[in-house]
Design a protein around this motif. Structure first.
Motif, PDB file in Angstrom:
ATOM      1  N   SER A  26       0.479  -1.504  -0.307  1.00  0.00           N
ATOM      2  CA  SER A  26       0.076   0.339  -0.385  1.00  0.00           C
ATOM      3  C   SER A  26       0.904   1.534  -0.064  1.00  0.00           C
ATOM      4  O   SER A  26       2.293   1.135   0.500  1.00  0.00           O
ATOM      5  CB  SER A  26      -0.496  -0.007   1.995  1.00  0.00           C
ATOM      6  OG  SER A  26      -1.494   0.846   1.102  1.00  0.00           O
ATOM      7  N   GLY A  27       0.467   2.259  -1.152  1.00  0.00           N
ATOM      8  CA  GLY A  27       1.518   3.410  -1.240  1.00  0.00           C
ATOM      9  C   GLY A  27       2.699   3.498  -2.440  1.00  0.00           C
ATOM     10  O   GLY A  27       3.004   4.783  -2.504  1.00  0.00           O
ATOM     11  N   SER A  29       2.316   2.769  -5.174  1.00  0.00           N
ATOM     12  CA  SER A  29       2.492   3.177  -6.669  1.00  0.00           C
ATOM     13  C   SER A  29       2.087   4.603  -6.747  1.00  0.00           C
ATOM     14  O   SER A  29       2.939   5.389  -7.480  1.00  0.00           O
ATOM     15  CB  SER A  29       1.113   2.504  -6.968  1.00  0.00           C
ATOM     16  OG  SER A  29      -0.013   2.924  -6.439  1.00  0.00           O
ATOM     17  N   ASN A  30       1.969   5.518  -5.054  1.00  0.00           N
ATOM     18  CA  ASN A  30       1.752   6.710  -5.096  1.00  0.00           C
ATOM     19  C   ASN A  30       3.144   6.926  -5.010  1.00  0.00           C
ATOM     20  O   ASN A  30       3.618   8.248  -5.528  1.00  0.00           O
ATOM     21  CB  ASN A  30       0.794   6.952  -4.056  1.00  0.00           C
ATOM     22  CG  ASN A  30      -0.103   6.817  -3.506  1.00  0.00           C
ATOM     23  OD1 ASN A  30      -0.947   6.316  -4.871  1.00  0.00           O
ATOM     24  ND2 ASN A  30      -0.685   6.979  -2.731  1.00  0.00           N
ATOM     25  N   SER A  34       5.365   9.319  -7.876  1.00  0.00           N
ATOM     26  CA  SER A  34       5.474  11.104  -7.942  1.00  0.00           C
ATOM     27  C   SER A  34       6.643  11.120  -8.059  1.00  0.00           C
ATOM     28  O   SER A  34       7.077  12.318  -8.995  1.00  0.00           O
ATOM     29  CB  SER A  34       5.531  10.531  -5.685  1.00  0.00           C
ATOM     30  OG  SER A  34       3.969  10.778  -5.441  1.00  0.00           O
ATOM     31  N   GLU A  48       3.081  14.829  -0.748  1.00  0.00           N
ATOM     32  CA  GLU A  48       2.713  14.213  -1.846  1.00  0.00           C
ATOM     33  C   GLU A  48       1.518  12.757  -1.294  1.00  0.00           C
ATOM     34  O   GLU A  48       0.739  12.763  -1.872  1.00  0.00           O
ATOM     35  CB  GLU A  48       3.794  14.215  -2.762  1.00  0.00           C
ATOM     36  CG  GLU A  48       2.972  14.412  -4.136  1.00  0.00           C
ATOM     37  CD  GLU A  48       3.802  14.216  -5.256  1.00  0.00           C
ATOM     38  OE1 GLU A  48       3.412  13.848  -6.571  1.00  0.00           O
ATOM     39  OE2 GLU A  48       4.679  16.085  -5.101  1.00  0.00           O
ATOM     40  N   THR A  49       2.591  12.217  -0.498  1.00  0.00           N
ATOM     41  CA  THR A  49       1.987  10.582  -0.798  1.00  0.00           C
ATOM     42  C   THR A  49       0.743  10.300   0.416  1.00  0.00           C
ATOM     43  O   THR A  49       0.354   9.691   0.397  1.00  0.00           O
ATOM     44  CB  THR A  49       2.913   9.470  -0.850  1.00  0.00           C
ATOM     45  OG1 THR A  49       4.108   9.882   0.482  1.00  0.00           O
ATOM     46  CG2 THR A  49       3.922   9.164  -2.159  1.00  0.00           C
ATOM     47  N   LYS A  50       0.948  11.104   1.557  1.00  0.00           N
ATOM     48  CA  LYS A  50       0.517  11.251   2.527  1.00  0.00           C
ATOM     49  C   LYS A  50       0.397   9.814   3.074  1.00  0.00           C
ATOM     50  O   LYS A  50      -0.203   9.508   3.734  1.00  0.00           O
ATOM     51  CB  LYS A  50      -1.279  11.277   2.773  1.00  0.00           C
ATOM     52  CG  LYS A  50      -1.105  12.687   1.821  1.00  0.00           C
ATOM     53  CD  LYS A  50      -2.766  12.799   1.031  1.00  0.00           C
ATOM     54  CE  LYS A  50      -3.262  13.731   0.914  1.00  0.00           C
ATOM     55  NZ  LYS A  50      -2.514  14.657   0.132  1.00  0.00           N
TER      56      LYS A  50
END
Length: 96
Positions: A26-27, A29-30, A34, A48-50
């Motif tokens: 999870s996360g 690909s963000n 980015s 940007e990804t939080k």
């Protein structure tokens, strides 16, 4: 069609499975998408990804170990393999 062997410069063996396992977190690909836009500092990437700092740090270390992301003096950026991986992910996401 996605050529996995050309992407990773080897057949999808145990190492290929390891890459798939890491990028499916999870996360991930963000982070990759980015960094595809531009190299980013840790704080910029976190914003940007939080993602919380601990998870982001763990993800970045895993990506660097797989030679997908590189860290220079003050920022993170995709390697050539990382850029090829993002292109494949874009193709995959366009199918779904």
């Amino acid at each position: 069609m996605i050529d996995v062997e050309a992407l990773f410069e080897r057949r999808p063996d145990g190492e290929g499975q390891k890459i798939l396992k890491v990028i499916s977190r999870s996360g991930m690909s963000n982070i990759l998408f980015s960094l595809d836009k531009a190299p980013l500092r840790f704080s910029q990437l976190m914003f940007e990804t939080k993602l919380n700092p601990g998870i982001l740090d763990r993800h970045l270390k895993a990506l660097m170990q797989l030679n997908i992301v590189d860290k220079n003096s003050d920022s993170y950026e995709l390697t050539e393999s990382g850029k090829r991986l993002v292109r494949v992910l874009e193709q995959l996401f366009s199918i779904v």
